[in-house]
Motif scaffolding. Structure first.
Motif, PDB file in Angstrom:
ATOM      1  N   LEU A  82       0.825  -1.212   0.000  1.00  0.00           N
ATOM      2  CA  LEU A  82       0.000   0.000   0.000  1.00  0.00           C
ATOM      3  C   LEU A  82       0.858   1.260   0.000  1.00  0.00           C
ATOM      4  CD1 LEU A  82      -2.839  -1.038   2.483  1.00  0.00           C
ATOM      5  CD2 LEU A  82      -3.018  -0.757   0.004  1.00  0.00           C
ATOM      6  N   ASP A  83       1.968   1.242   0.761  1.00  0.00           N
ATOM      7  CA  ASP A  83       2.879   2.396   0.768  1.00  0.00           C
ATOM      8  C   ASP A  83       3.470   2.625  -0.613  1.00  0.00           C
ATOM      9  OD1 ASP A  83       2.415   2.838   3.426  1.00  0.00           O
ATOM     10  OD2 ASP A  83       4.256   1.854   4.127  1.00  0.00           O
ATOM     11  N   ASP A  84       3.882   1.528  -1.275  1.00  0.00           N
ATOM     12  CA  ASP A  84       4.462   1.657  -2.621  1.00  0.00           C
ATOM     13  C   ASP A  84       3.446   2.230  -3.596  1.00  0.00           C
ATOM     14  OD1 ASP A  84       6.816   0.637  -1.689  1.00  0.00           O
ATOM     15  OD2 ASP A  84       6.506  -1.390  -2.482  1.00  0.00           O
ATOM     16  N   ILE A  85       2.221   1.713  -3.542  1.00  0.00           N
ATOM     17  CA  ILE A  85       1.177   2.207  -4.442  1.00  0.00           C
ATOM     18  C   ILE A  85       0.861   3.665  -4.145  1.00  0.00           C
ATOM     19  CG2 ILE A  85      -1.242   1.970  -5.103  1.00  0.00           C
ATOM     20  CD1 ILE A  85       0.628  -0.147  -6.277  1.00  0.00           C
ATOM     21  N   GLN A  86       0.823   4.018  -2.860  1.00  0.00           N
ATOM     22  CA  GLN A  86       0.532   5.402  -2.497  1.00  0.00           C
ATOM     23  C   GLN A  86       1.611   6.348  -3.019  1.00  0.00           C
ATOM     24  OE1 GLN A  86      -2.350   6.268  -1.082  1.00  0.00           O
ATOM     25  NE2 GLN A  86      -1.781   8.380  -1.450  1.00  0.00           N
ATOM     26  N   ARG A  87       2.853   5.908  -2.974  1.00  0.00           N
ATOM     27  CA  ARG A  87       3.940   6.736  -3.512  1.00  0.00           C
ATOM     28  C   ARG A  87       3.775   6.927  -5.011  1.00  0.00           C
ATOM     29  NH1 ARG A  87       8.415   7.895  -0.790  1.00  0.00           N
ATOM     30  NH2 ARG A  87       9.717   7.772  -2.648  1.00  0.00           N
ATOM     31  N   GLN A  88       3.301   5.896  -5.691  1.00  0.00           N
ATOM     32  CA  GLN A  88       3.055   6.041  -7.131  1.00  0.00           C
ATOM     33  C   GLN A  88       1.888   6.976  -7.394  1.00  0.00           C
ATOM     34  OE1 GLN A  88       3.209   2.651  -9.709  1.00  0.00           O
ATOM     35  NE2 GLN A  88       4.386   1.441  -8.252  1.00  0.00           N
ATOM     36  N   VAL A  89       0.824   6.851  -6.592  1.00  0.00           N
ATOM     37  CA  VAL A  89      -0.321   7.746  -6.754  1.00  0.00           C
ATOM     38  C   VAL A  89       0.101   9.197  -6.530  1.00  0.00           C
ATOM     39  CG1 VAL A  89      -2.547   8.415  -5.741  1.00  0.00           C
ATOM     40  CG2 VAL A  89      -2.037   5.998  -6.163  1.00  0.00           C
ATOM     41  N   GLN A  90       1.000   9.419  -5.580  1.00  0.00           N
ATOM     42  CA  GLN A  90       1.482  10.771  -5.292  1.00  0.00           C
ATOM     43  C   GLN A  90       2.533  11.245  -6.286  1.00  0.00           C
ATOM     44  OE1 GLN A  90       2.899  10.260  -1.287  1.00  0.00           O
ATOM     45  NE2 GLN A  90       0.847  10.334  -0.385  1.00  0.00           N
ATOM     46  N   GLY A  91       2.972  10.357  -7.184  1.00  0.00           N
ATOM     47  CA  GLY A  91       3.976  10.738  -8.171  1.00  0.00           C
ATOM     48  C   GLY A  91       5.390  10.752  -7.650  1.00  0.00           C
ATOM     49  N   LEU A  92       5.603  10.200  -6.441  1.00  0.00           N
ATOM     50  CA  LEU A  92       6.953  10.173  -5.876  1.00  0.00           C
ATOM     51  C   LEU A  92       7.804   9.098  -6.541  1.00  0.00           C
ATOM     52  CD1 LEU A  92       6.010  10.594  -2.118  1.00  0.00           C
ATOM     53  CD2 LEU A  92       6.786  12.354  -3.725  1.00  0.00           C
ATOM     54  N   GLU A  93       7.163   8.058  -7.061  1.00  0.00           N
ATOM     55  CA  GLU A  93       7.878   7.031  -7.807  1.00  0.00           C
ATOM     56  C   GLU A  93       6.889   6.383  -8.764  1.00  0.00           C
ATOM     57  OE1 GLU A  93       7.753   3.096  -5.043  1.00  0.00           O
ATOM     58  OE2 GLU A  93       9.137   4.680  -4.397  1.00  0.00           O
ATOM     59  N   GLY A  94       7.373   5.524  -9.614  1.00  0.00           N
ATOM     60  CA  GLY A  94       6.488   4.867 -10.572  1.00  0.00           C
ATOM     61  C   GLY A  94       7.246   4.478 -11.821  1.00  0.00           C
ATOM     62  N   ARG A  95       6.533   3.875 -12.739  1.00  0.00           N
ATOM     63  CA  ARG A  95       7.113   3.437 -14.006  1.00  0.00           C
ATOM     64  C   ARG A  95       6.278   4.026 -15.137  1.00  0.00           C
ATOM     65  NH1 ARG A  95       7.593  -2.743 -14.309  1.00  0.00           N
ATOM     66  NH2 ARG A  95       9.337  -2.251 -12.910  1.00  0.00           N
ATOM     67  N   VAL A  96       6.963   4.637 -16.102  1.00  0.00           N
ATOM     68  CA  VAL A  96       6.290   5.232 -17.258  1.00  0.00           C
ATOM     69  C   VAL A  96       6.886   4.631 -18.517  1.00  0.00           C
ATOM     70  CG1 VAL A  96       5.756   7.365 -18.496  1.00  0.00           C
ATOM     71  CG2 VAL A  96       5.871   7.377 -16.002  1.00  0.00           C
ATOM     72  N   ARG A  97       6.021   4.095 -19.377  1.00  0.00           N
ATOM     73  CA  ARG A  97       6.458   3.447 -20.615  1.00  0.00           C
ATOM     74  C   ARG A  97       6.279   4.441 -21.759  1.00  0.00           C
ATOM     75  NH1 ARG A  97       2.060  -1.016 -19.689  1.00  0.00           N
ATOM     76  NH2 ARG A  97       1.015   0.979 -19.323  1.00  0.00           N
ATOM     77  N   LEU A  98       7.382   4.733 -22.462  1.00  0.00           N
ATOM     78  CA  LEU A  98       7.373   5.783 -23.482  1.00  0.00           C
ATOM     79  C   LEU A  98       7.858   5.222 -24.810  1.00  0.00           C
ATOM     80  CD1 LEU A  98       8.473   9.441 -23.052  1.00  0.00           C
ATOM     81  CD2 LEU A  98       9.441   8.109 -24.927  1.00  0.00           C
ATOM     82  N   GLY A  99       7.171   5.588 -25.886  1.00  0.00           N
ATOM     83  CA  GLY A  99       7.579   5.182 -27.228  1.00  0.00           C
ATOM     84  C   GLY A  99       7.960   6.389 -28.059  1.00  0.00           C
ATOM     85  N   ALA A 100       9.013   6.261 -28.863  1.00  0.00           N
ATOM     86  CA  ALA A 100       9.475   7.371 -29.699  1.00  0.00           C
ATOM     87  C   ALA A 100      10.373   6.829 -30.794  1.00  0.00           C
ATOM     88  CB  ALA A 100      10.233   8.406 -28.860  1.00  0.00           C
ATOM     89  N   SER A 101      10.613   7.660 -31.806  1.00  0.00           N
ATOM     90  CA  SER A 101      11.515   7.288 -32.884  1.00  0.00           C
ATOM     91  C   SER A 101      12.964   7.433 -32.434  1.00  0.00           C
ATOM     92  CB  SER A 101      11.274   8.198 -34.096  1.00  0.00           C
ATOM     93  OG  SER A 101      11.667   9.533 -33.776  1.00  0.00           O
ATOM     94  N   THR A 102      13.883   6.888 -33.228  1.00  0.00           N
ATOM     95  CA  THR A 102      15.304   6.991 -32.873  1.00  0.00           C
ATOM     96  C   THR A 102      15.763   8.448 -32.826  1.00  0.00           C
ATOM     97  OG1 THR A 102      15.844   6.667 -35.214  1.00  0.00           O
ATOM     98  CG2 THR A 102      15.911   4.735 -33.792  1.00  0.00           C
ATOM     99  N   GLY A 103      15.242   9.289 -33.739  1.00  0.00           N
ATOM    100  CA  GLY A 103      15.649  10.688 -33.748  1.00  0.00           C
ATOM    101  C   GLY A 103      15.281  11.401 -32.466  1.00  0.00           C
ATOM    102  N   ALA A 104      14.047  11.215 -32.006  1.00  0.00           N
ATOM    103  CA  ALA A 104      13.605  11.856 -30.765  1.00  0.00           C
ATOM    104  C   ALA A 104      14.370  11.316 -29.567  1.00  0.00           C
ATOM    105  CB  ALA A 104      12.105  11.647 -30.575  1.00  0.00           C
TER     106      ALA A 104
END
Length: 294
Positions: A82-104
């Motif tokens: 619950l503490d870990d999830i709460q930290r993610q909800v607060q934006g203190l930690e988390g994982r973000v999956r990002l897609g982009a071209s090689t140039g960017a």
């Protein structure tokens, strides 16, 4: 088979710690009959007594001791989760999956990642090298959170696509060539060319730029990696059309850049799913948008 509730285990641990149903009820802010019911349900589920009363004090039975020990670990794990999830909800930690071209990824994304590392070091960015079409598909099916895509794009249900930046497309030419001050489709079509492959939006942009003037040149080679294209230009293998990104390092001295006539622009957008945006994802979006529009 009914599962054991964490609330029931918490009650058992409280009684074991305090030696009293009444004290456990006060500590848990429960009515005494509720505490008794929790233990009765646990004992019915286990099929054996969990507590014994001796000299006015309640103690766990042998089986109860084993369950109390396991219950402490389960409750601690649940609290950590619950503490870990709460930290993610607060934006203190988390994982973000990002897609982009090689140039960017090569020249635009590192600035945002550096700022994110300084302000939100516990956010983990997972980057995938994808075409714009692949990025939008994976955003739609929920396997990406943020995408950097070429514009324009048709609307996609459930996605938000907003303009991010606009970079001029320039002619990248070997420095030993005799080059005009402004490069036209007519002049460039007569030169050996190194262009982006047909899967990219930049390829379609440059094809249209030539076609509008009535030219359809065949490149010597097509690649999907701008730095590799620049290396071939520096080696004198041919000319190319590439976006000029302010954040990119100065080109090799063996390369000269010339503006195009008519001008051509590479436009990029930021895409994400509509609706609720997790705080960690919002931090990434904010950091990207802070990069100055060209």
């Amino acid at each position: 088979m009914r599962e054991i509730s964490l609330d029931r285990l918490r009650t058992l641990v409280a009684i074991a710690d305090r030696g009293s149903f009444a004290d456990a009820a006060r500590a848990l802010h429960l009515a005494p009959p509720t505490v008794s019911l929790h233990i009765a349900e646990l004992e019915a589920r286990i099929g054996a007594p969990l507590l014994s009363r001796k000299r006015g004090q309640v103690r766990p039975s042998a089986i109860g001791e084993v369950l109390v020990e396991r219950a402490r670990r389960l409750l601690a794990d649940a609290e950590r989760a619950l503490d870990d999830i709460q930290r993610q909800v607060q934006g203190l930690e988390g994982r973000v999956r990002l897609g982009a071209s090689t140039g960017a990824i090569a020249h635009l994304l590192p600035q945002a990642l550096e700022g994110l590392r300084q302000h939100h070091p516990a956010i983990d960015i997972q980057v995938a090298v994808l075409t714009s079409h692949e990025t939008l598909s994976r955003l739609a099916d929920g396997t990406l959170d943020v995408g950097l895509v070429a514009l324009p794009q048709p609307p996609v249900a459930g996605l938000v696509i907003k303009p991010w930046r606009r970079d001029p497309v320039m002619a990248f030419l070997p420095a030993h060539w005799e080059c005009p001050a402004r490069v036209t489709p007519e002049w460039l079509a007569a030169q050996p060319l190194i262009l982006n492959d047909a899967t990219t939006r930049l390829s379609r942009l440059t094809t249209e730029w030539f076609a509008t003037a009535g030219y359809h040149p065949a490149p010597r080679i097509q690649l999907n990696y701008n730095d590799a294209i620049k290396s071939l230009v520096a080696a004198g293998y041919g000319a190319s059309l590439l976006p000029l990104e302010e954040t990119a390092p100065s080109p090799d001295k063996r390369i000269v850049m010339r503006p195009l006539r008519p001008a051509l622009w590479r436009r990029l957008g930021i895409a994400h799913r509509a609706g609720y945006v997790e705080r960690s994802t919002q931090h990434v979006l904010d950091m990207l948008r802070d990069l100055r529009l060209a």
